[in-house]
Scaffold this active site. Sequence first.
Site, PDB file in Angstrom:
ATOM      1  CG  ASN A 171       0.131   0.109   2.534  1.00 17.51           C
ATOM      2  OD1 ASN A 171       0.062   1.046   2.618  1.00 17.51           O
ATOM      3  ND2 ASN A 171      -0.570  -0.868   3.087  1.00 17.51           N
ATOM      4  CB  ALA A 203       2.229  -0.692  10.446  1.00 19.92           C
ATOM      5  CG  ASP A 238      -6.736  -5.849   6.632  1.00 22.94           C
ATOM      6  OD1 ASP A 238      -6.218  -6.111   7.523  1.00 22.94           O
ATOM      7  OD2 ASP A 238      -7.505  -5.100   5.888  1.00 22.94           O
ATOM      8  N   PRO A 241      -3.116 -12.234  10.165  1.00 28.73           N
ATOM      9  CG  PRO A 241      -0.613 -12.821  11.378  1.00 28.73           C
ATOM     10  CD  PRO A 241      -1.114 -12.898   9.781  1.00 28.73           C
TER      11      PRO A 241
HETATM   12  O1  PMT Z   1       3.106   6.126   6.824  1.00 29.36           O
HETATM   13  P1  PMT Z   1       2.296   7.361   5.958  1.00 29.36           P
HETATM   14  O2  PMT Z   1       2.295   7.660   4.392  1.00 29.36           O
HETATM   15  O3  PMT Z   1       2.461   8.583   6.832  1.00 29.36           O
HETATM   16  O4  PMT Z   1       0.770   7.008   6.145  1.00 29.36           O
HETATM   17  C1  PMT Z   1       0.308   7.237   7.263  1.00 29.36           C
HETATM   18  C2  PMT Z   1      -0.625   6.109   7.971  1.00 29.36           C
HETATM   19  C3  PMT Z   1      -2.206   6.789   7.083  1.00 29.36           C
HETATM   20  C4  PMT Z   1      -0.383   4.202   7.364  1.00 29.36           C
HETATM   21  C5  PMT Z   1      -0.912   5.665   9.795  1.00 29.36           C
HETATM   22  O5  PMT Z   1      -2.159   7.112  10.244  1.00 29.36           O
HETATM   23  C6  PMT Z   1      -2.303   4.717   9.818  1.00 29.36           C
HETATM   24  O6  PMT Z   1      -2.978   5.268   9.479  1.00 29.36           O
HETATM   25  N1  PMT Z   1      -1.644   4.073   9.926  1.00 29.36           N
HETATM   26  C7  PMT Z   1      -2.637   3.026  10.337  1.00 29.36           C
HETATM   27  C8  PMT Z   1      -3.435   2.006   8.806  1.00 29.36           C
HETATM   28  C9  PMT Z   1      -4.706   1.187   8.815  1.00 29.36           C
HETATM   29  O7  PMT Z   1      -3.868  -0.279   8.835  1.00 29.36           O
HETATM   30  O8  PMT Z   1      -5.595   1.076   9.276  1.00 29.36           O
HETATM   31  P2  PMT Z   1      -6.774   0.071   9.340  1.00 29.36           P
HETATM   32  O9  PMT Z   1      -7.668   0.856   9.794  1.00 29.36           O
HETATM   33  O10 PMT Z   1      -6.754  -1.389   7.960  1.00 29.36           O
HETATM   34  O11 PMT Z   1      -6.189  -1.023  10.567  1.00 29.36           O
HETATM   35  C10 PMT Z   1      -6.947  -0.298  12.027  1.00 29.36           C
HETATM   36  C11 PMT Z   1      -5.365  -1.140  13.487  1.00 29.36           C
HETATM   37  O12 PMT Z   1      -5.022  -2.368  13.165  1.00 29.36           O
HETATM   38  C12 PMT Z   1      -4.215  -0.342  11.737  1.00 29.36           C
HETATM   39  O13 PMT Z   1      -3.738   0.647  13.722  1.00 29.36           O
HETATM   40  C13 PMT Z   1      -3.465  -1.602  12.125  1.00 29.36           C
HETATM   41  O14 PMT Z   1      -1.612  -1.069  12.093  1.00 29.36           O
HETATM   42  C14 PMT Z   1      -3.993  -2.429  12.742  1.00 29.36           C
HETATM   43  N2  PMT Z   1      -3.551  -3.890  11.356  1.00 29.36           N
HETATM   44  C15 PMT Z   1      -3.934  -3.894  10.920  1.00 29.36           C
HETATM   45  C16 PMT Z   1      -4.212  -4.982  10.040  1.00 29.36           C
HETATM   46  C17 PMT Z   1      -4.029  -6.310  10.824  1.00 29.36           C
HETATM   47  N3  PMT Z   1      -3.541  -7.803  10.112  1.00 29.36           N
HETATM   48  N4  PMT Z   1      -2.995  -6.143  12.385  1.00 29.36           N
HETATM   49  C18 PMT Z   1      -3.296  -5.296  12.735  1.00 29.36           C
HETATM   50  O15 PMT Z   1      -2.902  -4.578  13.702  1.00 29.36           O
END
Ligand code: PMT
Length: 417
Positions: free
Chosen positions: A229, A294, A298, A324
């Site tokens: 991504n 991070a 997914d 995971p």
């Molecule tokens: O890196 P930059 O260019 O500065 O951009 C910053 C950002 C937009 C990446 C950052 O601010 C941000 O939003 N990071 C989380 C991105 C994300 O994966 O969001 P999500 O809504 O899909 O996931 C929710 C949370 O679960 C996140 O904390 C993620 O790290 C975590 N996660 C997601 C999937 C997974 N398999 N395991 C996880 O722990």
Amino acid sequence: MGGAAALAVSIAGLTIHVMTAPSPRKLLLGITGGIAAYKAAELARLFVKAGWQVQVVMTAHATEFVAPLTFQALTGREVRGALFDPQHEAAMGHIELARWPDAIVIAPASANTIAKLAQGRADDLLSTLCLATDKPLFVVPAMNRLMWSNAATQDNLALLRRRGVQQLGPGSGSQACGEIGEGRMWEPEQIFDSVSAALGQTKDLAGLHAVVTAGPTREPLDPVRFISNRSSGKQGYAVAAALASRGAKVTLISGPTQLPTPAGITRIDVESAEQMLGISLAAAAEAQIFVGAAAVADYRASSVAPEKIKKSGEAMTLTLSKNPDILARVRAAQPALFLVGFAAETEKLAEHARGKLEKKQLNLIAANWVGAGKAFDTEDNALSLFWPGGEAEIASASKAEVARQLVDRIIALYRSR
Ligand code: PMT
């Protein structure tokens, strides 16, 4: 370096313990020729505001971009520039000036100055000071993207890093010359945080260990292709730097990025979500605070082709398996950890963020709007924070500033548990 000192005085048989006021810290701010010199004014202001004494030294080229008077007004000290200055040689000569600061920061550091430092040249006041000091030296490169990527510049910086010079940045984005690429000077807040962290300026997280994940993951399809991504890692790195600037020991678990490691931080590089999970579980076992910034993929390919996948029909189908959930697994392993997640949303931000807060059993979630040029690989960001029983907004600002405000909230909630 600065700090309160204890003094014991005996008067009429009584011993009185006196804590003297902390002596102000001293920064020598070197400014070299480049359009980013105007940002050094804000950097000087941040240090002065934080109680530092700031002595500015400008190269002749720097004075073509910003008038020394600007810095004199901000720091209350006459700007120095001349190597052979009879007036100052009688008072604080160049050797004395080299001994004076707690640290030297060169921002912006031009390709020319970086080359001079690498070669050990001393043909102006700033390069002479750098040669004659044993104080921590930070260089903050700023230049056109081609000058930055030139092998000479890269070799010079590699040499300086090997000698213990700390490199801060650069970032990437649009440049004053109209081009787009790497070479932009870091924002003043980011520089201030990194220097403060490296010098242990603020210590309200002292004794605590924080783990931060940042950047994208890469899920391989075959030996040369992967699913990933647009995360640059900037927001997560800024959070790591902000935590370190408050005194925390910080482990940064990073997916592939182009960013230099913030000063004073231990960085562990990973590629896939599986690798990030393994390192996260191990690091979380030793930590009190964990921030998942991070952008974890997914899904991953159900099977990774051992050879490069050949082009065949008009369409191809990939079978993906769920990765995971790192935060959920970290929570299951460490119920007492202060766990912070991010949420990247294109719709129903509050509703989705609150859902993730609950599902992953987080203490705090920082939600950002993404898509349409927002958050991913940008310099600025804005966050909506949600925690059990509360919410707050962080208005759009540099990622360093946003990170600093997020860390303020983390500290407040961590302490109130
Ligand atoms: O890196 P930059 O260019 O500065 O951009 C910053 C950002 C937009 C990446 C950052 O601010 C941000 O939003 N990071 C989380 C991105 C994300 O994966 O969001 P999500 O809504 O899909 O996931 C929710 C949370 O679960 C996140 O904390 C993620 O790290 C975590 N996660 C997601 C999937 C997974 N398999 N395991 C996880 O722990």
